[in-house]
Design a protein around this motif. Structure first.
Motif, short mmCIF file in Angstrom:
data_model
loop_
_atom_site.label_atom_id
_atom_site.label_comp_id
_atom_site.label_asym_id
_atom_site.label_seq_id
_atom_site.Cartn_x
_atom_site.Cartn_y
_atom_site.Cartn_z
N PRO D 28 16.03 -5.86 -146.32
CA PRO D 28 16.25 -5.81 -147.85
C PRO D 28 16.77 -6.74 -148.52
O PRO D 28 16.47 -7.23 -149.46
CB PRO D 28 17.23 -4.56 -147.85
N LYS D 29 17.80 -7.48 -147.55
CA LYS D 29 18.54 -8.73 -148.14
C LYS D 29 17.50 -9.70 -148.39
O LYS D 29 17.37 -10.52 -149.29
CB LYS D 29 19.51 -9.31 -147.05
N ASN D 30 16.54 -10.20 -147.29
CA ASN D 30 15.60 -11.24 -147.41
C ASN D 30 14.59 -10.75 -148.58
O ASN D 30 13.84 -11.74 -149.19
CB ASN D 30 14.61 -11.60 -145.96
N LEU D 31 13.90 -9.40 -148.55
CA LEU D 31 13.14 -9.13 -149.39
C LEU D 31 13.64 -9.56 -151.17
O LEU D 31 12.96 -9.97 -152.02
CB LEU D 31 12.58 -7.70 -149.42
N THR D 32 14.84 -9.13 -151.49
CA THR D 32 15.53 -9.57 -152.61
C THR D 32 15.69 -10.89 -153.10
O THR D 32 15.21 -11.29 -154.14
CB THR D 32 16.68 -8.59 -152.95
N MET D 33 15.98 -11.60 -152.03
CA MET D 33 15.78 -13.17 -152.07
C MET D 33 14.41 -13.74 -152.36
O MET D 33 14.39 -14.56 -153.47
CB MET D 33 16.16 -13.92 -150.76
N ALA D 34 13.46 -13.02 -151.76
CA ALA D 34 12.05 -13.50 -151.86
C ALA D 34 11.61 -13.08 -153.52
O ALA D 34 11.04 -13.62 -154.18
CB ALA D 34 11.21 -12.93 -150.80
N LEU D 35 11.99 -11.89 -153.76
CA LEU D 35 11.73 -11.37 -155.23
C LEU D 35 12.55 -12.27 -156.42
O LEU D 35 11.84 -12.43 -157.19
CB LEU D 35 12.38 -9.69 -155.23
N SER D 36 13.58 -12.49 -156.11
CA SER D 36 14.39 -13.55 -156.92
C SER D 36 13.53 -14.84 -157.20
O SER D 36 13.48 -15.56 -158.26
CB SER D 36 15.79 -13.64 -156.58
N TYR D 77 7.01 -7.95 -154.10
CA TYR D 77 8.25 -7.96 -153.45
C TYR D 77 9.10 -6.93 -153.97
O TYR D 77 9.88 -6.39 -153.07
CB TYR D 77 8.95 -9.33 -153.49
N VAL D 81 10.93 -4.25 -151.43
CA VAL D 81 12.32 -3.76 -151.47
C VAL D 81 12.63 -2.35 -151.55
O VAL D 81 13.34 -1.60 -151.09
CB VAL D 81 12.98 -4.70 -152.75
#
Lengths: 109, 109, 109, 109
Positions: D28-36, D77, D81
């Motif tokens: 979840p952490k990496n996916l939220t970074m990629a989303l941002s 993304y 997430v």
């Protein structure tokens, strides 16, 4: 650390934009958008790395170049935001650290 | 501009985090995430403003405080990223401006 | 998954903004800024978590509420950007997955 | 709007990542970074545009392609997430609009 200083680099950035007639684009709003985009480009280098890999990022010459390049871009736009808003960045940071020392007291060691 | 300098503020930030045992959290990856979040908080102040309103943002004392505060936060995390990755931010920016002068030649005035 | 659908929620969001006379603020530019800010607010929940903690984020009721809330905010602004730019989000995503299947072929298992 | 639906696209995205063994990266952490990061790439298209130019962005075929492409990436993304955190995005948005109707009452017209 070199003998470079923030004020000189900031003047150089402002002169650079003026020489290219970028003034109309460089509203505070647009500069903060560009700053946020550059900060994301820096984060992007790290997005799929483990914490351990992120600590070793500079041992990869290609990633090391990108980190330095994006750090420079973030600072460039931050100094241009600050120039446009007449904020003394070093003074602002010094005051913020003062406030944080009150807000997050260090425990006994 | 005050007699504050980047190297001193950077050392103060690193000592601040060490005194609070924040080292394990302060990986380069996490610091770039935090930097990106702070850059967005700065942009948020401007998101519904017209270009003209953004130019006048510092005439509103509440917004002016927030701008200074978020500029400080962005610089704080940028200097911590740079410390963690052993990047000299002023040197990196100076070299980037040199590259940009070649990449975007100024036209005749 | 409920019987809710994207088109209905998108119409509801557009009507909500119109009823509050937010049209002049809701340019595509401003909506993409707001989208980016909301995406950062979602990432902020995770910024100091380890990978393992991030996998367990929903077991903390307070964090779970925030994740749901920020996911909703990101989708809200994404649908408003799409409405303002006349982009069919589901069609755009379907076509993007098609392109990615060509760009990143899956290996043999 | 097509007959595509969110649940089907979400399953397709999850299967796409699984077929490429991207599971370990897709915390979840990496996916939220990629989303941002993707949300910033969408905002980047608009960063130097005036409000008026931003309204006309889709009349430029190159920019229109980029807008559609980045909107798709943001949704991709966001759905990943949501899958990783077991959030029903449409339900979460519907509930958020309900809350916003109480928080921002529409005035009389």
């Amino acid at each position: 650390m070199t003998d470079l200083d923030v004020a000189t680099l900031q003047r150089r950035l402002v002169a650079f934009a003026e020489a290219r007639d970028w003034g109309p684009f460089h509203t505070p709003k647009n500069l903060t958008m560009a700053l946020s985009v550059e900060a994301s480009e820096l984060a992007e280098i790290f997005q799929w790395l483990t914490p351990e890999e992120s600590v070793e990022v500079m041992s990869d010459p290609d990633k090391a170049f990108r980190v330095r390049d994006e750090v420079a871009d973030v600072l460039a736009y931050l100094l241009q935001v600050a120039a446009a808003c007449d904020v003394d960045v070093l003074q602002a940071l010094s005051e913020k650290i003062d406030r944080n020392e009150l807000r997050f007291p260090a425990g006994p060691r």
